[in-house]
Design a protein around this motif. Structure first.
Motif, PDB file in Angstrom:
ATOM      1  N   ALA A 163       0.868  -1.167   0.000  1.00 47.58           N
ATOM      2  CA  ALA A 163       0.000   0.000   0.000  1.00 47.58           C
ATOM      3  C   ALA A 163       0.909   1.223   0.000  1.00 47.58           C
ATOM      4  N   ALA A 164       0.650   2.155  -0.896  1.00 46.02           N
ATOM      5  CA  ALA A 164       1.554   3.296  -1.048  1.00 46.02           C
ATOM      6  C   ALA A 164       0.761   4.572  -1.286  1.00 46.02           C
ATOM      7  N   ASP A 165       1.444   5.673  -1.058  1.00 39.03           N
ATOM      8  CA  ASP A 165       0.897   6.989  -1.353  1.00 39.03           C
ATOM      9  C   ASP A 165       2.056   7.870  -1.756  1.00 39.03           C
ATOM     10  N   HIS A 166       1.748   8.965  -2.417  1.00 39.86           N
ATOM     11  CA  HIS A 166       2.804   9.890  -2.806  1.00 39.86           C
ATOM     12  C   HIS A 166       3.426  10.498  -1.564  1.00 39.86           C
ATOM     13  N   LYS A 167       4.745  10.643  -1.569  1.00 37.31           N
ATOM     14  CA  LYS A 167       5.437  11.260  -0.445  1.00 37.31           C
ATOM     15  C   LYS A 167       5.228  12.753  -0.481  1.00 37.31           C
TER      16      LYS A 167
END
Length: 174
Positions: free
Chosen positions: A45-49
């Motif tokens: 699961a990822a999101d923009h930094k």
């Protein structure tokens, strides 16, 4: 938020996981065997930094104060681990949360001890960290593994650092 799937050689999982963590704000990494060959499947699961992200997982390995900033009191954690281990003298059927919280508790106790009295506390904390690492290696439940998974050489060299890394990742998702 989005999910990334990577199919790779098992020996590359740590490097790929670290690269993803450098590029994105990542959550727990799930590592599963491929259905058709000897490769590994990673789900992240990822999101923009954001430009202000200061709580990178690497900092948790180095800084116990940051890793345990949101932790309950030591007394509360002693009560929680005692309650959850009653009737299970061998640790049978205890999940990852138990082993993680117990290892973090013993790490915090070792950090709080006097230098003269800390040898036993450090030994217990290190053994609890190794138990968590064994549990994570068995792959029974998910671990963050960022920047290092349970099979990484740094994890073997610094098992209590692995506990701090994993506790901080777990705490962020609570």
């Amino acid at each position: 938020m989005f999910e990334i799937r990577v199919i790779c050689n098992p020996g590359d999982t740590d490097r790929i996981t670290a690269a993803l963590a450098d590029t994105f704000t990542t959550g727990t990494v799930r590592c599963l065997p491929s259905r058709h060959d000897d490769r590994a499947r990673l789900y992240v699961a990822a999101d923009h930094k954001s430009a202000t992200t200061a709580d990178t997982p690497e900092s948790f390995r180095q800084d116990p104060e940051t890793a345990y900033a949101l932790a309950p009191s030591i007394t509360s954690e002693i009560s929680w681990t005692a309650y959850h281990s009653v009737g299970r003298p061998t640790g049978a059927l205890l999940g990852r949360e138990f082993w993680l919280r117990k290892a973090a508790l013993l790490d915090r106790v070792a950090l709080a001890e006097d230098e003269d009295q800390s040898a036993d506390a450090v030994e217990l904390a290190t053994e609890a960290a190794r138990r968590l690492i064994e549990f994570d290696r068995a792959g029974e439940e998910q671990y963050a593994g960022v920047p290092h998974g349970p099979d990484h050489p740094d994890t073997k060299a610094k098992p209590r650092g692995y506990v701090r890394q994993e506790y901080a990742a777990w705490q962020r998702h609570q």
